[in-house]
Design a protein around this motif. Structure first.
Motif, PDB file in Angstrom:
ATOM      1  N   GLY A 404       8.526 -21.881  12.428  1.00 28.27           N
ATOM      2  CA  GLY A 404       7.617 -22.887  11.896  1.00 28.27           C
ATOM      3  C   GLY A 404       6.177 -22.457  11.782  1.00 28.27           C
ATOM      4  O   GLY A 404       5.374 -23.108  11.124  1.00 28.27           O
ATOM      5  N   GLU A 405       5.808 -21.346  12.425  1.00 31.12           N
ATOM      6  CA  GLU A 405       4.405 -20.900  12.361  1.00 31.12           C
ATOM      7  C   GLU A 405       4.194 -19.969  11.173  1.00 31.12           C
ATOM      8  O   GLU A 405       5.051 -19.169  10.822  1.00 31.12           O
ATOM      9  CB  GLU A 405       4.002 -20.206  13.663  1.00 31.12           C
ATOM     10  N   VAL A 406       3.001 -20.093  10.571  1.00 30.12           N
ATOM     11  CA  VAL A 406       2.691 -19.305   9.372  1.00 30.12           C
ATOM     12  C   VAL A 406       2.026 -17.986   9.753  1.00 30.12           C
ATOM     13  O   VAL A 406       1.108 -17.940  10.565  1.00 30.12           O
ATOM     14  CB  VAL A 406       1.765 -20.107   8.427  1.00 30.12           C
ATOM     15  N   GLY A 407       2.521 -16.898   9.185  1.00 30.69           N
ATOM     16  CA  GLY A 407       1.936 -15.573   9.367  1.00 30.69           C
ATOM     17  C   GLY A 407       2.392 -14.678   8.238  1.00 30.69           C
ATOM     18  O   GLY A 407       2.907 -15.156   7.219  1.00 30.69           O
ATOM     19  N   GLU A 408       2.227 -13.364   8.417  1.00 34.37           N
ATOM     20  CA  GLU A 408       2.625 -12.427   7.359  1.00 34.37           C
ATOM     21  C   GLU A 408       4.114 -12.117   7.443  1.00 34.37           C
ATOM     22  O   GLU A 408       4.636 -11.802   8.507  1.00 34.37           O
ATOM     23  CB  GLU A 408       1.827 -11.129   7.461  1.00 34.37           C
ATOM     24  N   LEU A 409       4.786 -12.217   6.300  1.00 40.32           N
ATOM     25  CA  LEU A 409       6.207 -11.893   6.235  1.00 40.32           C
ATOM     26  C   LEU A 409       6.373 -10.375   6.290  1.00 40.32           C
ATOM     27  O   LEU A 409       5.747  -9.641   5.515  1.00 40.32           O
ATOM     28  CB  LEU A 409       6.805 -12.450   4.934  1.00 40.32           C
ATOM     29  N   CYS A 410       7.203  -9.909   7.233  1.00 38.21           N
ATOM     30  CA  CYS A 410       7.478  -8.477   7.362  1.00 38.21           C
ATOM     31  C   CYS A 410       8.978  -8.243   7.220  1.00 38.21           C
ATOM     32  O   CYS A 410       9.782  -9.058   7.688  1.00 38.21           O
ATOM     33  CB  CYS A 410       6.992  -7.958   8.713  1.00 38.21           C
ATOM     34  N   ILE A 411       9.344  -7.138   6.574  1.00 39.22           N
ATOM     35  CA  ILE A 411      10.747  -6.834   6.256  1.00 39.22           C
ATOM     36  C   ILE A 411      11.103  -5.449   6.795  1.00 39.22           C
ATOM     37  O   ILE A 411      10.321  -4.504   6.655  1.00 39.22           O
ATOM     38  CB  ILE A 411      10.970  -6.837   4.718  1.00 39.22           C
ATOM     39  N   ARG A 412      12.317  -5.339   7.354  1.00 40.31           N
ATOM     40  CA  ARG A 412      12.807  -4.034   7.793  1.00 40.31           C
ATOM     41  C   ARG A 412      14.269  -3.898   7.369  1.00 40.31           C
ATOM     42  O   ARG A 412      15.061  -4.814   7.578  1.00 40.31           O
ATOM     43  CB  ARG A 412      12.659  -3.923   9.315  1.00 40.31           C
ATOM     44  N   GLY A 413      14.611  -2.758   6.764  1.00 35.38           N
ATOM     45  CA  GLY A 413      15.993  -2.554   6.329  1.00 35.38           C
ATOM     46  C   GLY A 413      16.113  -1.279   5.520  1.00 35.38           C
ATOM     47  O   GLY A 413      15.106  -0.644   5.177  1.00 35.38           O
ATOM     48  N   PRO A 414      17.335  -0.881   5.166  1.00 38.05           N
ATOM     49  CA  PRO A 414      17.553   0.381   4.445  1.00 38.05           C
ATOM     50  C   PRO A 414      17.020   0.380   3.015  1.00 38.05           C
ATOM     51  O   PRO A 414      16.944   1.426   2.387  1.00 38.05           O
ATOM     52  CB  PRO A 414      19.075   0.538   4.471  1.00 38.05           C
ATOM     53  N   GLN A 415      16.659  -0.816   2.503  1.00 32.28           N
ATOM     54  CA  GLN A 415      16.131  -0.899   1.137  1.00 32.28           C
ATOM     55  C   GLN A 415      14.620  -0.692   1.084  1.00 32.28           C
ATOM     56  O   GLN A 415      14.032  -0.639   0.010  1.00 32.28           O
ATOM     57  CB  GLN A 415      16.519  -2.231   0.484  1.00 32.28           C
ATOM     58  N   VAL A 416      13.958  -0.582   2.247  1.00 33.47           N
ATOM     59  CA  VAL A 416      12.496  -0.398   2.259  1.00 33.47           C
ATOM     60  C   VAL A 416      12.157   1.029   1.821  1.00 33.47           C
ATOM     61  O   VAL A 416      12.712   2.002   2.323  1.00 33.47           O
ATOM     62  CB  VAL A 416      11.909  -0.691   3.654  1.00 33.47           C
ATOM     63  N   MET A 417      11.229   1.116   0.870  1.00 31.14           N
ATOM     64  CA  MET A 417      10.853   2.399   0.254  1.00 31.14           C
ATOM     65  C   MET A 417      10.536   3.484   1.281  1.00 31.14           C
ATOM     66  O   MET A 417      10.187   3.223   2.425  1.00 31.14           O
ATOM     67  CB  MET A 417       9.633   2.199  -0.645  1.00 31.14           C
ATOM     68  N   LYS A 418      10.574   4.723   0.783  1.00 37.67           N
ATOM     69  CA  LYS A 418      10.198   5.887   1.586  1.00 37.67           C
ATOM     70  C   LYS A 418       8.685   5.873   1.847  1.00 37.67           C
ATOM     71  O   LYS A 418       8.213   6.352   2.867  1.00 37.67           O
ATOM     72  CB  LYS A 418      10.580   7.143   0.793  1.00 37.67           C
ATOM     73  N   GLY A 419       7.939   5.339   0.899  1.00 35.85           N
ATOM     74  CA  GLY A 419       6.471   5.295   1.002  1.00 35.85           C
ATOM     75  C   GLY A 419       5.873   5.342  -0.385  1.00 35.85           C
ATOM     76  O   GLY A 419       6.596   5.303  -1.388  1.00 35.85           O
ATOM     77  N   TYR A 420       4.539   5.419  -0.442  1.00 37.24           N
ATOM     78  CA  TYR A 420       3.850   5.542  -1.731  1.00 37.24           C
ATOM     79  C   TYR A 420       3.640   7.021  -2.058  1.00 37.24           C
ATOM     80  O   TYR A 420       3.246   7.805  -1.196  1.00 37.24           O
ATOM     81  CB  TYR A 420       2.501   4.817  -1.698  1.00 37.24           C
ATOM     82  N   TRP A 421       3.905   7.377  -3.310  1.00 35.43           N
ATOM     83  CA  TRP A 421       3.825   8.756  -3.782  1.00 35.43           C
ATOM     84  C   TRP A 421       2.434   9.339  -3.519  1.00 35.43           C
ATOM     85  O   TRP A 421       1.428   8.830  -4.023  1.00 35.43           O
ATOM     86  CB  TRP A 421       4.140   8.752  -5.273  1.00 35.43           C
ATOM     87  N   GLN A 422       2.392  10.386  -2.704  1.00 34.65           N
ATOM     88  CA  GLN A 422       1.162  11.130  -2.415  1.00 34.65           C
ATOM     89  C   GLN A 422       0.023  10.243  -1.897  1.00 34.65           C
ATOM     90  O   GLN A 422      -1.153  10.510  -2.154  1.00 34.65           O
ATOM     91  CB  GLN A 422       0.704  11.922  -3.657  1.00 34.65           C
TER      92      GLN A 422
END
Length: 556
Positions: A404-422
């Motif tokens: 019920g409390e509002v904050g930043e939505l965070c996601i973890r799983g195998p679909q999360v990108m490797k990162g941003y290119w360079q």
């Protein structure tokens, strides 16, 4: 950090808690399974022409063999694709992936400035572009590492005589193909013929290889490439197909693909997930032409459709939509931007099918949460985290917040990108040490594990499902000599969800709103252009001089 997963108790019957990420090592291995199982089934259809899975197999192999045999591209090299939905898109995409190369999806509406940045940043070696947009490529190609430009006409894969007529009408009647001259450019059909001369070597593709560099805006206003690996995309296909489960009839689905395949939602949900089921993708080249779109829907028995709120709203308001036969339709999925309750309710009333809302990001390949497919009515939620996905709400210090409390939505799983290119710093800012992707969206979770988006942490503007970053728009407008200060904010818009509004302090008293809009048209893609321009004597700021965009939004 281990978290409670209350959503598992509310999964639809038959949906597993976890998926098998290792069933397929790569996207081509999923494609090859579909080709074996559905060889003679229709795979992609556009402008009245349909290609079977066997034809997609053959043509994509030819394109892959051209890239490796003729261009001598090496594993991991980048190939840009710049076109709307047409038959060349899946052929080229699967060809690039089967060659062990990386697809750089490129919005065909990019201005020269935007295209130059993306090609240079990605280090693209070759680009395939539709004739309509080749002039933009001509303007920037000398400033990039691109070694080969491949051009194609919209009708090139449609067959004779219709294809020739389509190309003639676009160029000479509708004047939609600006003159261009790119020395050394090759026609797409010729690349297929050249590819036939080469045997396609056995390319080793690992799950960690980058399949797509999917560009997304940044808070800095500079588009950055999300590195989506084969594992990321395969995981998301497995998650989505586990979620769809028995709702899908194998070998019988016809899915309407109106969102562009260069957008991650359509790419994964339509182009990849439904391939696994032997579905036919009905490719809509120009969904903005709503009367033609409705006519297309009338002449095709379709079972599923994905889209953004503006698309559904547009269809509902187009004459003839109520005459479509919706009896085969059993699935409507909305994402890319918030689905409005009024639109969802009207959709259900018109079609008899619930508009099911999903949530995802470029960085999550994209699906993170989806509502149950057997949802009776629109519920205002973005749904439950998909299998093998964790979601939580965090405060500014990174602590998990209770129900019920509002904050930043965070996601973890195998679909999360490797990162941003360079961009290691930006990657570290987005993905924390525990593997949580910080989405920048403010949300809350209820007792059952349903998530609700409340607001956006960033000042991003969402126009028809596309991210617009105020800094980029402001930078472009600030280049005008007559502008002293500028702020860009999102304002509610009935058609596109949000629209860009500029608030400007003039340096030149003679500056007009039309001049500002004309400058924006030259430098920004359509959806980033301001709809409203307002002039003020000063902008609201903090005591350190930071412009208070929220105050400007609230005043609108």
């Amino acid at each position: 950090m281990t978290i409670e997963r209350p959503w598992l108790a509310h999964y639809p019957a038959g949906v597993p808690a976890e998926i098998d990420v290792d069933e397929f090592p790569s996207i081509p291995s999923v494609l090859e399974g579909a080709i074996r199982n559905f060889r003679d089934r229709p795979a992609f259809s556009n402008l009245g022409k349909t290609l079977t899975y066997a034809e997609i197999d053959e043509l994509s192999k030819q394109f892959a063999a051209y890239l490796l045999g003729e261009l001598k591209l090496k594993k991991g090299d980048r190939v840009a694709i710049m076109m709307p939905n047409c038959l060349q898109y899946p052929i080229a995409t699967f060809g690039v992936l089967r060659a062990g190369l990386t697809v750089v999806n490129t919005n065909p509406m990019y201005t020269a400035r935007e295209l130059r940045h993306q090609l240079v940043d990605s280090g693209t070696s070759a680009i395939l572009v539709l004739d309509n947009f080749a002039k933009t490529v001509q303007d920037v190609v000398a400033d990039t590492q691109v070694r080969q430009v491949i051009t194609t006409g919209l009708g090139d894969m449609v067959g004779f005589p219709k294809g020739a007529i389509v190309n003639f009408v676009l160029k000479h009647v509708k004047k939609m193909v600006p003159d261009h001259d790119i020395p050394g450019a090759v026609r797409f059909r010729d690349t297929l013929a050249l590819g036939r001369k080469h045997a396609l070597p056995d390319v080793s593709i690992t799950p960690e290889d980058i399949a797509f560099l999917q560009y997304t805006g940044g808070t800095t206003g500079v588009a950055k490439g999300a590195m989506l690996t084969h594992r990321n995309l395969v995981a998301n296909m497995q998650q989505a197909s586990a979620w769809l489960g028995s709702n899908v009839k194998v070998g019988e689905e016809v899915i309407v693909t109106a969102l562009p395949l260069y957008h991650i939602f359509a790419l994964t949900a339509n182009g990849l997930v439904f391939m696994k089921y032997g579905a036919k993708n009905l490719l809509i080249t120009n969904p903005r032409d709503m009367p033609a779109f409705v006519k297309e829907l009338k002449s095709n028995r379709f079972t599923a459709i994905t889209g953004v709120n503006t698309l559904f709203n547009g269809l509902l308001n187009t004459p003839g939509f109520d005459e479509i036969d919706f009896s085969p339709l059993h699935m409507t999925l909305g994402g890319g931007m918030a689905v409005q309750r009024a639109v969802a309710e009207r959709w259900k009333q018109a079609t008899g099918v619930t508009l099911v809302e999903a949530y995802g990001l470029t960085e999550t390949s994209p699906a993170a949460c989806i509502n149950p497919m057997n949802l009776a009515e629109y519920n205002g939620s973005i749904g439950l985290p998909v299998p093998s996905t964790e979601a939580c709400i965090k405060d500014e210090e990174g602590n998990a917040l209770p129900v019920g409390e509002v904050g930043e939505l965070c996601i973890r799983g195998p679909q999360v990108m490797k990162g941003y290119w360079q961009r290691p710093e930006e990657t570290a800012a987005a993905i924390d040490a525990d593997g949580w992707l910080h989405t920048g969206d403010m949300a809350k979770m209820d007792e059952q594990g349903f998530f609700y988006i409340v607001d956006r942490k960033k000042d991003m503007i969402l126009v028809s499902g596309f991210n617009v970053y105020p800094n980029e728009v402001e930078d472009v407008v600030a280049m005008m000599p007559g502008v002293l200060e500028v702020a860009a904010v999102g304002v509610p818009d009935e058609r596109s969800g949000e629209a860009v509004k500029l608030v400007i302090v003039k340096k030149d008293p003679a500056l007009t709103a039309e001049q500002v809009k004309a400058h924006a048209r030259e430098n920004l893609t359509g959806y980033k252009q301001p709809k409203i321009v307002e002039f003020r004597d000063e902008l609201p700021k903090t005591n350190v001089g930071k412009i208070l965009r929220r105050e400007l939004r609230d005043a609108s």
